[in-house]
Scaffold this motif. Structure first.
Motif, PDB file in Angstrom:
ATOM      1  N   THR A 160       0.792  -0.964   0.055  1.00 55.52           N
ATOM      2  CA  THR A 160      -0.003  -0.035   0.337  1.00 55.52           C
ATOM      3  C   THR A 160       1.119   1.292  -0.324  1.00 55.52           C
ATOM      4  OG1 THR A 160      -0.130   0.303   2.347  1.00 55.52           O
ATOM      5  CG2 THR A 160      -1.543  -0.937   1.336  1.00 55.52           C
ATOM      6  N   HIS A 161       0.519   2.629  -0.368  1.00 54.43           N
ATOM      7  CA  HIS A 161       0.778   3.660  -0.389  1.00 54.43           C
ATOM      8  C   HIS A 161       1.104   4.112   1.209  1.00 54.43           C
ATOM      9  CE1 HIS A 161      -1.210   4.281  -4.512  1.00 54.43           C
ATOM     10  NE2 HIS A 161       0.222   3.565  -4.512  1.00 54.43           N
ATOM     11  N   ALA A 162       0.457   3.960   2.845  1.00 55.03           N
ATOM     12  CA  ALA A 162       1.187   4.088   3.257  1.00 55.03           C
ATOM     13  C   ALA A 162       2.247   2.651   3.348  1.00 55.03           C
ATOM     14  CB  ALA A 162      -0.523   3.740   4.012  1.00 55.03           C
ATOM     15  N   GLN A 163       1.878   2.089   3.371  1.00 56.67           N
ATOM     16  CA  GLN A 163       2.726   0.853   4.010  1.00 56.67           C
ATOM     17  C   GLN A 163       4.305   2.222   3.637  1.00 56.67           C
ATOM     18  OE1 GLN A 163       2.508  -3.082   2.372  1.00 56.67           O
ATOM     19  NE2 GLN A 163       1.027  -3.042   3.866  1.00 56.67           N
ATOM     20  N   VAL A 164       4.381   2.192   1.825  1.00 53.85           N
ATOM     21  CA  VAL A 164       5.736   2.778   1.207  1.00 53.85           C
ATOM     22  C   VAL A 164       5.864   4.188   2.632  1.00 53.85           C
ATOM     23  CG1 VAL A 164       6.525   4.523  -0.775  1.00 53.85           C
ATOM     24  CG2 VAL A 164       4.716   2.506  -0.831  1.00 53.85           C
ATOM     25  N   ILE A 165       5.396   4.733   2.784  1.00 55.72           N
ATOM     26  CA  ILE A 165       5.921   6.263   3.665  1.00 55.72           C
ATOM     27  C   ILE A 165       5.957   5.507   4.638  1.00 55.72           C
ATOM     28  CG2 ILE A 165       4.654   8.211   4.494  1.00 55.72           C
ATOM     29  CD1 ILE A 165       2.807   7.891   2.088  1.00 55.72           C
ATOM     30  N   GLU A 166       5.626   5.121   5.956  1.00 57.80           N
ATOM     31  CA  GLU A 166       5.990   4.474   6.499  1.00 57.80           C
ATOM     32  C   GLU A 166       7.318   3.881   6.723  1.00 57.80           C
ATOM     33  OE1 GLU A 166       4.317   0.968   9.625  1.00 57.80           O
ATOM     34  OE2 GLU A 166       3.446   1.274   8.228  1.00 57.80           O
ATOM     35  N   ALA A 167       7.622   2.945   5.432  1.00 58.82           N
ATOM     36  CA  ALA A 167       8.999   2.743   5.406  1.00 58.82           C
ATOM     37  C   ALA A 167       9.545   3.794   5.231  1.00 58.82           C
ATOM     38  CB  ALA A 167       9.006   1.239   4.391  1.00 58.82           C
ATOM     39  N   SER A 168       9.813   4.245   4.368  1.00 58.09           N
ATOM     40  CA  SER A 168      11.114   5.457   3.944  1.00 58.09           C
ATOM     41  C   SER A 168      10.333   6.227   5.068  1.00 58.09           C
ATOM     42  CB  SER A 168       9.859   6.568   2.790  1.00 58.09           C
ATOM     43  OG  SER A 168       9.397   5.788   2.201  1.00 58.09           O
ATOM     44  N   LEU A 169       9.321   7.057   6.293  1.00 57.16           N
ATOM     45  CA  LEU A 169      10.190   6.801   7.104  1.00 57.16           C
ATOM     46  C   LEU A 169      10.962   6.741   8.468  1.00 57.16           C
ATOM     47  CD1 LEU A 169       6.623   9.774   7.534  1.00 57.16           C
ATOM     48  CD2 LEU A 169       8.807  10.443   6.210  1.00 57.16           C
ATOM     49  N   ALA A 170      10.593   5.180   8.337  1.00 54.34           N
ATOM     50  CA  ALA A 170      11.245   4.931   9.200  1.00 54.34           C
ATOM     51  C   ALA A 170      12.899   4.406   9.068  1.00 54.34           C
ATOM     52  CB  ALA A 170      10.966   3.073   9.446  1.00 54.34           C
ATOM     53  N   MET A 171      13.220   4.465   7.841  1.00 53.93           N
ATOM     54  CA  MET A 171      14.348   4.183   7.513  1.00 53.93           C
ATOM     55  C   MET A 171      14.978   5.878   7.864  1.00 53.93           C
ATOM     56  SD  MET A 171      14.477   2.598   3.974  1.00 53.93           S
ATOM     57  CE  MET A 171      14.048   0.440   3.885  1.00 53.93           C
ATOM     58  N   PHE A 172      13.950   6.983   7.140  1.00 56.07           N
ATOM     59  CA  PHE A 172      15.063   7.775   7.753  1.00 56.07           C
ATOM     60  C   PHE A 172      15.359   8.671   8.798  1.00 56.07           C
ATOM     61  CE2 PHE A 172      12.245   9.570   3.385  1.00 56.07           C
ATOM     62  CZ  PHE A 172      13.557   9.557   2.575  1.00 56.07           C
ATOM     63  N   THR A 173      14.158   8.121   9.979  1.00 58.99           N
ATOM     64  CA  THR A 173      14.284   8.361  11.398  1.00 58.99           C
ATOM     65  C   THR A 173      15.516   7.574  11.968  1.00 58.99           C
ATOM     66  OG1 THR A 173      12.477   7.220  11.628  1.00 58.99           O
ATOM     67  CG2 THR A 173      13.065   9.328  11.805  1.00 58.99           C
TER      68      THR A 173
END
Ligand code: AMP
Ligand code: GLY
Length: 431
Positions: A160-173
């Motif tokens: 899902t797009h939400a998972q993409v955003i969640e995974a990206s933010l987890a990596m950034f942080t």
């Protein structure tokens, strides 16, 4: 000659075991090694971490090491080959600059684009220029990758797009530390994966036997990505025609391009390819080293003296040598610790290794240690039970016969290693 193997996993046990079989080799040192390398004839462990390049260099000089073979990516990215070479020592692997192909996925994707290698469409982001709107406009599933090294775990397939955003933010942080400051988001590719591993001498490419890994934790390709839960060789998905396409469309252009860009590549070069329905070998990634666990089933089939091949590579003569292979297939099944890949349970007593040693095949150690006369788990991937057979189906039976003798608290393994090849063999044998 005296050989140093850098690393302490299953790949390094297989490398040390293979190198020690050579009549040219008097002694093999493994830094840091594991409980398996500690008990191989002619092999001894050295208590130096694989990424402590300074101490490794000192050890090699003091112990008159003739040849060093580097297993994992970390010391390569840190420049072990540059430092050994500057000190006049022979060390097989790419320089730090050439190893960037694995060390940075953003660098690698830009390299693929520059040289028109077949690969998934992509964009790179940092936290500052992340574009959630762009994400929402993409087709699913999508693949999110941390730029830097994350032990094979920095890849998320998002549905899902939400998972993409969640995974990206987890990596950034900071989920993967500095490795996730920059990320690659790419298109999801369909097809069958294969590991194409070669030896490279700057100019020539000597392909090793093909193999296929199983990245997901659980049977049926379920669960999270891991470093690899089992592998087999050869991989029948790589038909002679596809082999030729991988050489001509991926390996040779890559080696030429690296040389042309002033970073000639020497070492094992591993292309992870996704072969689509048209037979196009899309590059998922390059690794600047041998695969783990692919090394175990590949090397159990190698009949040539590995030290001769490595020397030929270091001297730019790979076009003059050939590798001989056992025509049988090999399957390696990884036994992982409870909790792997998130948090492996260490210190569990391993049972059944003596019984397994009397059976055909070889149990390569990875995360193991000897303590007070016992062999204990000491890492996420603990063992790789590897065996040969006339078909992948036969090799698989022999490998699982080894697995069935071994036990430790929390042990996890897949029951379907080789399933794609076994299904192919079954299709071929039913009229
Ligand atoms: P990598 O570390 O880039 O090889 O990714 C780890 C695993 O994730 C690969 O072995 C594939 O199984 C899967 N994967 C990575 N990229 C893609 C992609 N673009 N499409 C489909 N699967 C992928
Ligand atoms: N088995 C996958 C790897 O070595 O990266």
């Amino acid at each position: 000659m005296r050989v140093l193997i850098v690393g302490g996993g299953g790949r390094e046990h297989a490398l040390a075991w293979k190198v020690a079989q050579s009549s040219r080799v008097s002694e093999v040192h493994v830094a840091p090694g594991n409980a398996g390398t500690a008990t191989e004839p002619k092999v001894k462990n050295v208590a130096i971490a694989a990424d402590d390049v300074g101490s490794l260099l000192m050890h090699a000089q003091e112990n008159l090491i003739d040849l060093t073979i580097v297993g994992p990516e970390a010391p390569l990215v840190l420049g072990i080959v540059d430092q050994f070479t500057a000190a006049g020592l022979r060390c097989f692997g790419p320089t730090a600059k050439a190893a960037r192909l694995e060390g940075s996925k953003a660098y690698a994707k830009a390299f693929f684009a520059r040289h028109h290698l077949p690969t998934a469409a992509y964009r790179t982001f940092t936290q500052d220029n992340f574009d959630a709107q762009w994400v929402h406009n993409q087709r699913l599933p999508m693949v999110v990758k941390a730029d830097g090294l994350a032990a094979g775990k920095g890849v998320v397939i998002a549905d899902t797009h939400a998972q993409v955003i969640e995974a990206s933010l987890a990596m950034f942080t900071g989920q993967f530390g500095a490795a996730g400051k920059e990320i690659v988001i790419e298109e999801f590719l369909l097809g069958e994966e294969a590991s194409f591993i070669a030896m490279v001498d700057g100019t020539h490419v000597l392909p090793l036997a093909t193999s296929q890994d199983h990245k997901r934790l659980a049977t049926g390709d379920a669960g999270p990505n891991t470093g690899g839960m089992g592998a087999y060789s050869p991989a029948p998905v790589v038909t002679p025609l596809i082999h030729e396409r991988i050489m001509n469309e991926v390996m040779l252009p890559t080696v030429r391009a690296l040389a042309a860009e002033g970073t000639p590549y020497t070492g094992f070069l591993y292309a992870g390819v996704m072969i689509d329905a048209n037979g196009t070998p899309n590059v998922l990634e390059f690794n600047c080293r041998f695969g783990d666990p692919e090394t175990q089933p590949v090397l159990i089939r190698l009949q040539s003296d590995l030290t001769l091949l490595v020397e030929a590579a270091l001297e730019g003569r790979l076009d003059e040598v050939q590798a001989q292979w056992d025509s049988r297939s090999a399957v390696g099944v990884v036994l992982a610790a409870g909790g792997y890949p998130t948090s492996a349970q260490l210190g569990q007593r391993i049972h059944g290794l003596d019984a397994a040693a009397t059976q055909p095949g070889k149990v390569f150690h990875a995360g193991t240690v000897h303590r007070d006369g016992q062999t204990l788990t000491h890492g996420g991937r603990v063992l790789c039970a590897t065996a040969l057979g006339n078909t992948v189906s036969d090799a698989r039976l022999a490998a699982y016969a080894l697995v069935n003798l071994i036990a430790f608290e929390g042990m996890q393994f897949r029951t379907d290693i080789g399933h794609l090849a076994v299904a192919r063999e079954q299709r071929l044998s039913t009229p």
